[in-house]
Design a protein around this motif. Structure first.
Motif, PDB file in Angstrom:
ATOM      1  N   ALA A  14       0.818  -1.217   0.000  1.00 43.34           N
ATOM      2  CA  ALA A  14       0.000   0.000   0.000  1.00 43.34           C
ATOM      3  C   ALA A  14       0.852   1.267   0.000  1.00 43.34           C
ATOM      4  CB  ALA A  14      -0.950   0.002   1.193  1.00 43.34           C
ATOM      5  N   ASP A  15       2.059   1.196   0.552  1.00 42.19           N
ATOM      6  CA  ASP A  15       2.941   2.364   0.614  1.00 42.19           C
ATOM      7  C   ASP A  15       3.783   2.558  -0.646  1.00 42.19           C
ATOM      8  OD1 ASP A  15       2.280   3.442   3.119  1.00 42.19           O
ATOM      9  OD2 ASP A  15       3.502   1.941   4.146  1.00 42.19           O
ATOM     10  N   ASP A  16       3.675   1.656  -1.613  1.00 37.97           N
ATOM     11  CA  ASP A  16       4.453   1.772  -2.848  1.00 37.97           C
ATOM     12  C   ASP A  16       3.981   2.954  -3.684  1.00 37.97           C
ATOM     13  OD1 ASP A  16       5.826  -0.494  -2.109  1.00 37.97           O
ATOM     14  OD2 ASP A  16       4.907  -1.801  -3.616  1.00 37.97           O
ATOM     15  N   ASP A  17       4.880   3.461  -4.518  1.00 36.04           N
ATOM     16  CA  ASP A  17       4.576   4.588  -5.394  1.00 36.04           C
ATOM     17  C   ASP A  17       3.700   4.134  -6.560  1.00 36.04           C
ATOM     18  OD1 ASP A  17       5.248   7.478  -6.181  1.00 36.04           O
ATOM     19  OD2 ASP A  17       5.677   6.329  -8.005  1.00 36.04           O
ATOM     20  N   LEU A  18       2.596   4.826  -6.739  1.00 35.85           N
ATOM     21  CA  LEU A  18       1.628   4.488  -7.775  1.00 35.85           C
ATOM     22  C   LEU A  18       2.223   4.564  -9.176  1.00 35.85           C
ATOM     23  CD1 LEU A  18      -2.001   5.560  -7.825  1.00 35.85           C
ATOM     24  CD2 LEU A  18      -0.589   6.202  -9.742  1.00 35.85           C
ATOM     25  N   LEU A  19       2.935   5.636  -9.485  1.00 35.32           N
ATOM     26  CA  LEU A  19       3.492   5.793 -10.829  1.00 35.32           C
ATOM     27  C   LEU A  19       4.548   4.742 -11.149  1.00 35.32           C
ATOM     28  CD1 LEU A  19       3.685   9.657 -11.283  1.00 35.32           C
ATOM     29  CD2 LEU A  19       2.092   8.045 -12.329  1.00 35.32           C
ATOM     30  N   ASP A  20       5.307   4.313 -10.143  1.00 36.00           N
ATOM     31  CA  ASP A  20       6.277   3.244 -10.377  1.00 36.00           C
ATOM     32  C   ASP A  20       5.561   1.979 -10.835  1.00 36.00           C
ATOM     33  OD1 ASP A  20       8.395   4.869  -9.642  1.00 36.00           O
ATOM     34  OD2 ASP A  20       8.552   4.045  -7.606  1.00 36.00           O
ATOM     35  N   TRP A  21       4.474   1.646 -10.155  1.00 47.51           N
ATOM     36  CA  TRP A  21       3.733   0.440 -10.523  1.00 47.51           C
ATOM     37  C   TRP A  21       3.021   0.590 -11.854  1.00 47.51           C
ATOM     38  CZ3 TRP A  21       4.525  -4.282  -9.481  1.00 47.51           C
ATOM     39  CH2 TRP A  21       5.100  -4.655  -8.271  1.00 47.51           C
ATOM     40  N   LEU A  22       2.504   1.756 -12.143  1.00 45.60           N
ATOM     41  CA  LEU A  22       1.850   1.960 -13.436  1.00 45.60           C
ATOM     42  C   LEU A  22       2.854   1.745 -14.567  1.00 45.60           C
ATOM     43  CD1 LEU A  22      -0.657   2.666 -15.023  1.00 45.60           C
ATOM     44  CD2 LEU A  22      -0.074   5.076 -14.767  1.00 45.60           C
ATOM     45  N   ARG A  23       4.060   2.234 -14.388  1.00 47.82           N
ATOM     46  CA  ARG A  23       5.129   2.046 -15.376  1.00 47.82           C
ATOM     47  C   ARG A  23       5.467   0.557 -15.540  1.00 47.82           C
ATOM     48  NH1 ARG A  23       8.194   5.417 -12.906  1.00 47.82           N
ATOM     49  NH2 ARG A  23       7.265   7.297 -13.679  1.00 47.82           N
ATOM     50  N   SER A  67      -7.221   6.957 -13.830  1.00 46.77           N
ATOM     51  CA  SER A  67      -7.961   8.123 -13.349  1.00 46.77           C
ATOM     52  C   SER A  67      -7.037   9.119 -12.659  1.00 46.77           C
ATOM     53  CB  SER A  67      -9.093   7.703 -12.404  1.00 46.77           C
ATOM     54  OG  SER A  67      -8.563   7.121 -11.229  1.00 46.77           O
ATOM     55  N   TYR A  68      -5.906   8.640 -12.139  1.00 43.33           N
ATOM     56  CA  TYR A  68      -4.917   9.532 -11.538  1.00 43.33           C
ATOM     57  C   TYR A  68      -4.057  10.195 -12.607  1.00 43.33           C
ATOM     58  CZ  TYR A  68      -0.530  10.908  -9.338  1.00 43.33           C
ATOM     59  OH  TYR A  68       0.574  11.607  -8.946  1.00 43.33           O
ATOM     60  N   THR A  69      -3.647   9.445 -13.585  1.00 45.09           N
ATOM     61  CA  THR A  69      -2.712   9.966 -14.570  1.00 45.09           C
ATOM     62  C   THR A  69      -3.378  10.835 -15.622  1.00 45.09           C
ATOM     63  OG1 THR A  69      -2.900   7.937 -15.868  1.00 45.09           O
ATOM     64  CG2 THR A  69      -1.091   8.073 -14.287  1.00 45.09           C
ATOM     65  N   TRP A  70      -4.672  10.666 -15.897  1.00 44.48           N
ATOM     66  CA  TRP A  70      -5.347  11.443 -16.931  1.00 44.48           C
ATOM     67  C   TRP A  70      -5.273  12.952 -16.652  1.00 44.48           C
ATOM     68  CZ3 TRP A  70      -6.352  10.829 -21.717  1.00 44.48           C
ATOM     69  CH2 TRP A  70      -7.266  11.660 -22.363  1.00 44.48           C
ATOM     70  N   PRO A  71      -5.652  13.441 -15.454  1.00 48.10           N
ATOM     71  CA  PRO A  71      -5.524  14.883 -15.197  1.00 48.10           C
ATOM     72  C   PRO A  71      -4.078  15.367 -15.304  1.00 48.10           C
ATOM     73  CG  PRO A  71      -6.929  13.880 -13.545  1.00 48.10           C
ATOM     74  CD  PRO A  71      -6.321  12.754 -14.348  1.00 48.10           C
ATOM     75  N   GLU A  72      -3.137  14.544 -14.857  1.00 48.87           N
ATOM     76  CA  GLU A  72      -1.727  14.918 -14.952  1.00 48.87           C
ATOM     77  C   GLU A  72      -1.308  15.044 -16.415  1.00 48.87           C
ATOM     78  OE1 GLU A  72       2.299  12.564 -14.254  1.00 48.87           O
ATOM     79  OE2 GLU A  72       1.247  12.937 -12.370  1.00 48.87           O
ATOM     80  N   LEU A  73      -1.761  14.112 -17.244  1.00 49.93           N
ATOM     81  CA  LEU A  73      -1.449  14.141 -18.672  1.00 49.93           C
ATOM     82  C   LEU A  73      -2.024  15.401 -19.318  1.00 49.93           C
ATOM     83  CD1 LEU A  73      -0.341  12.817 -21.242  1.00 49.93           C
ATOM     84  CD2 LEU A  73      -2.514  11.590 -21.422  1.00 49.93           C
ATOM     85  N   MET A  74      -3.257  15.739 -18.986  1.00 51.41           N
ATOM     86  CA  MET A  74      -3.882  16.937 -19.554  1.00 51.41           C
ATOM     87  C   MET A  74      -3.109  18.196 -19.141  1.00 51.41           C
ATOM     88  SD  MET A  74      -6.092  15.788 -21.524  1.00 51.41           S
ATOM     89  CE  MET A  74      -6.810  17.325 -22.038  1.00 51.41           C
TER      90      MET A  74
END
Length: 171
Positions: A86-95, A125-132
């Motif tokens: 649960a404490d892992d970085d979300l973007l690391d796992w998405l990659r 849903s997290y990365t979409w606003p960041e991408l925009m």
């Protein structure tokens, strides 16, 4: 951002789990009824042993013409599990999920017990606003040119239009 900080992590329904000896037909019926694309196969201690997805059903069961009533989940499950905390970085796992081409990520506690499962859809849903936001910044940088350059381009366009008009009149 940590996985546990996502609203999806806190609001997700319980992970669908089965024992390794459950017949595939039974698991498919439950997964279909609940609209799940994946389930985690756990031992009696609720520690993941594998995962079974719609892709496993297609490639390891249907493609090999195995009988779903006689085949157990342990025979077709994916055992090379990637598991997050649960404490892992979300973007690391998405990659990692994107690079290694898997869509479901079991999340375990410090003892290795399953506590949640995140999907690529949960992360999008997290990365979409960041991408925009990044696209807006790029557009601003691209179109943020000096006024003199704008004047030169405008003059060239006006000259080109005038030249075409004159050329058309001379014909």
């Amino acid at each position: 951002m940590k996985i546990k900080d996502r609203p999806e992590f806190r609001s997700k329904a319980a992970v669908l789990t089965f024992g390794p000896d459950v017949p595939v037909a039974e698991a498919v019926a439950v997964m279909s009824e609940r609209n799940y694309g994946a389930a985690v196969i756990v031992g009696p201690d609720r520690k993941p042993l594998g995962i079974v997805t719609e892709r496993d059903f297609m490639r390891r069961l249907l493609n090999k013409r195995m009988n779903p009533d006689e085949t157990t989940l342990s025979q077709i499950m994916t055992t090379d599990l990637k598991m997050a905390r649960a404490d892992d970085d979300l973007l690391d796992w998405l990659r990692i999920m994107s690079n290694e081409r898997f869509r479901h990520l079991p999340v375990v506690d410090d003892q290795g017990v399953i506590i949640s499962m995140m999907s690529q859809g949960d992360f999008v849903s997290y990365t979409w606003p960041e991408l925009m936001g990044r696209l807006k910044e790029q557009a601003r940088a691209t179109f943020n040119v000096s006024p003199s350059l704008v004047m030169i381009i405008a003059c060239v366009a006006i000259f080109a239009a005038w030249s075409v008009t004159i050329f058309a009149q001379l014909r």
